[in-house]
Design a protein around this motif. Structure first.
Motif, short mmCIF file in Angstrom:
data_model
loop_
_atom_site.label_atom_id
_atom_site.label_comp_id
_atom_site.label_asym_id
_atom_site.label_seq_id
_atom_site.Cartn_x
_atom_site.Cartn_y
_atom_site.Cartn_z
N LEU A 71 -6.03 49.43 10.73
CA LEU A 71 -6.25 48.96 9.37
C LEU A 71 -6.69 47.49 9.38
O LEU A 71 -6.22 46.71 10.19
CB LEU A 71 -4.97 49.09 8.53
N ASP A 72 -7.58 47.15 8.47
CA ASP A 72 -8.02 45.77 8.28
C ASP A 72 -6.93 45.04 7.48
O ASP A 72 -6.26 45.64 6.63
CB ASP A 72 -9.33 45.79 7.49
N ARG A 74 -7.23 43.20 5.08
CA ARG A 74 -7.53 43.18 3.66
C ARG A 74 -7.20 44.50 2.97
O ARG A 74 -7.23 44.59 1.75
CB ARG A 74 -9.01 42.84 3.45
N TYR A 75 -6.91 45.56 3.75
CA TYR A 75 -6.51 46.81 3.10
C TYR A 75 -5.28 46.55 2.23
O TYR A 75 -5.15 47.11 1.14
CB TYR A 75 -6.21 47.90 4.14
N CYS A 76 -4.36 45.72 2.73
CA CYS A 76 -3.16 45.40 1.96
C CYS A 76 -3.25 44.01 1.31
O CYS A 76 -2.87 43.84 0.16
CB CYS A 76 -1.92 45.45 2.85
N THR A 78 -5.21 42.11 -0.38
CA THR A 78 -6.51 42.27 -1.03
C THR A 78 -7.06 40.98 -1.62
O THR A 78 -8.26 40.89 -1.83
CB THR A 78 -6.41 43.30 -2.17
N GLU A 81 -9.40 36.82 0.14
CA GLU A 81 -10.74 36.24 0.18
C GLU A 81 -11.10 35.47 -1.09
O GLU A 81 -12.04 34.70 -1.08
CB GLU A 81 -11.78 37.34 0.39
N ASP A 82 -10.40 35.74 -2.19
CA ASP A 82 -10.79 35.02 -3.39
C ASP A 82 -9.63 34.44 -4.18
O ASP A 82 -9.76 34.16 -5.36
CB ASP A 82 -11.67 35.88 -4.31
N PHE A 85 -3.45 32.95 -2.95
CA PHE A 85 -2.40 33.79 -2.39
C PHE A 85 -3.03 35.02 -1.75
O PHE A 85 -3.90 35.66 -2.33
CB PHE A 85 -1.46 34.20 -3.54
N ILE A 88 0.66 40.35 -1.57
CA ILE A 88 1.57 41.31 -0.96
C ILE A 88 1.30 42.64 -1.66
O ILE A 88 1.25 42.68 -2.88
CB ILE A 88 3.05 40.89 -1.19
N THR A 93 0.22 50.85 -2.74
CA THR A 93 -0.61 50.79 -1.55
C THR A 93 0.06 51.52 -0.38
O THR A 93 -0.60 52.25 0.37
CB THR A 93 -0.90 49.33 -1.16
N ARG A 125 10.44 36.24 2.71
CA ARG A 125 9.27 35.44 3.01
C ARG A 125 9.35 34.89 4.44
O ARG A 125 10.40 34.43 4.87
CB ARG A 125 9.18 34.30 2.01
N ASP A 128 6.66 29.99 4.59
CA ASP A 128 6.93 29.39 3.29
C ASP A 128 6.66 27.90 3.34
O ASP A 128 7.41 27.15 3.95
CB ASP A 128 8.39 29.66 2.90
N LEU A 129 5.58 27.46 2.72
CA LEU A 129 5.30 26.02 2.65
C LEU A 129 6.20 25.41 1.58
O LEU A 129 6.57 26.08 0.63
CB LEU A 129 3.84 25.79 2.26
#
Lengths: 226, 202
Positions: A71-72, A74-76, A78, A81-82, A85, A88, A93, A125, A128-129
């Motif tokens: 699995l990539d 980004r499958y989870c 999502t 890329e934009d 965050f 999760i 999913t 988590r 965590d910053l």
């Protein structure tokens, strides 16, 4: 009378000098030692949680889902890329597959409960910053910073741990010399990528990519502390 | 040494985390305020997000007055198709595999095999149908509108068409050099199969 002052009236005994030296040396050692102790604690996993596995109610394995199934990310995740965050995944999913695959296992009981009740799963988590740090995933991903550069070999982690200290000096390592870390944009989500795949050293490739992508990572305080 | 530890303990006790954990919510942070314990809220009923598309419009449903739409409502260029390929490989290939034959890894691990895109029934389907399945799911397949954006779902549908085409090109529609290349490749494949048989391979 004033001439015959007895020797016993001396305030300091014969060992006084030694006591003074001992005090000075031990005192200095104490200050230095305390400093060193703080230094060690500050940079170690006690304070940063670096390298500490985090347990979860559902022992989700990134290793199994990415290395095993292919699995990539980004499958989870999502929104990586934009948005700031990475995202999760909602229980829906998980259920894309687990409504029929491993659908009766005890391990996935909390997932099925969540699906039936609509109550979200609780995840602990890992990275965590502090809240006074602004961080945005999308700008890093679209600049050619691979997942692995910050998260380490997540694709080989059964349970996830925090790979790096996440301290400011660590962020600055890359903001000061991005050429040591940047990779081709279409290899960002490939955690097995090596600079040698491009037939170059990281330094050579990095310099080329920094110029090509026009990367100018900022080091202003207000870039991250806004 | 004990003194040092005591000093360190004192200093550490002095460390507070108020600035690290401020009185604000990070995404999906737990909340004591809302009953469901989640700080992330769902939109109230009868509201739409600012950038959302009218859910009754053709671009959203994949249907127009004549049934499934037969064309993609975006400009289909190379970049659009590449985007479709990338999104297909992320979200669809786990089951449908990269060729659309339906032998993805999740199928190999026990999920019901989806039909191949290369059967005649699906070759004849209008593109709006594929968009709709990507959006709302079909049978055991879940809809992907939560994971894949509207335009990307259309790009995926366009990529499905590319895959179908890739497995079913009439020889007559090829250019002369391509046809020549195809004959050449076929001959090579046949002779290598023949030599493999001769060498005792199955």
């Amino acid at each position: 009378m004033t001439d015959n002052k007895p020797e016993t009236a001396q305030i300091f005994g014969k060992g006084s000098n030694q006591v003074v030296w001992l005090t000075i040396i031990l005192g200095l050692a104490g200050v230095a030692g305390a400093g060193a102790l703080l230094f060690i604690i500050d940079r170690g996993p006690l304070h940063t949680n670096q390298g500490v596995y985090v347990n979860q109610d559902v022992p989700f394995s990134h290793d199994h889902h990415t290395e095993g199934l292919g699995l990539d990310c980004r499958y989870c995740h999502t929104s990586v890329e934009d948005s700031a965050f990475a995202g999760i995944p909602p229980t829906a999913t998980c259920m894309n597959c687990h409504k029929t695959v491993w659908a009766n296992t005890e391990m996935l009981e909390p997932v099925r409960d969540s699906w039936q009740t609509g109550q979200p799963l609780e995840w602990n988590r890992v990275n965590d910053l502090p809240d006074f740090v602004y961080f945005n995933h999308s700008i890093h991903v679209s600049s050619g910073v691979g997942c692995e550069s910050c998260h380490g070999p997540v694709n080989e982690m059964p349970l996830v741990y925090q790979e790096h200290s996440l301290q400011m000096r660590w962020c600055l390592e890359c903001h000061r010399s991005p050429e040591d870390f940047v990779r081709p944009k279409d290899e960002v989500f490939n955690l097995d990528w090596e600079p040698s795949d491009e037939g170059m050293s990281q330094k050579e490739l990095g310099k080329k990519l920094v110029a090509e992508y026009g990367l100018e990572p900022k080091q202003n305080c207000s870039t991250c502390h806004r | 040494m004990f003194g040092l530890l005591a000093l360190a303990a004192l200093v550490l006790v002095g460390c507070r985390q108020d600035m690290h954990n401020q009185a604000k919510f990070e995404p999906y942070e737990k909340s004591d305020f809302f009953l469901d314990g989640s700080s992330a809220r769902v939109p109230p009923a009868f509201t739409v997000a600012r950038d959302s598309v009218d859910p009754t419009s053709s671009i959203y449903t994949g249907e127009d007055d004549n049934g499934w739409m037969s064309a993609v409502p975006y400009v289909v260029d190379e970049a659009f198709l590449h985007r479709g390929q990338q999104r297909f490989d992320i979200y669809c290939s786990p089951c449908h595999d990269n060729t659309g034959a339906g032998n993805g890894m999740i199928v190999q691990r026990g999920f019901k095999q989806p039909p191949s895109y290369h059967e005649q029934r699906l070759r004849d389907m209008p593109i709006g149908y594929f968009y709709n399945v990507a959006t709302n799911g079909y049978g055991l397949m879940s809809g992907y509108k939560a994971q894949v954006k509207l335009q990307d779902r259309w790009a995926i549908a366009a990529w499905v068409r590319v895959l179908q085409r890739s497995q079913n090109v009439p020889e007559g529609s090829l250019s002369a050099p391509d046809r020549e290349q195809l004959r050449h490749d076929l001959q090579n494949a046949e002779s290598s199969t023949a030599s493999a048989h001769a060498a005792g391979a199955p």
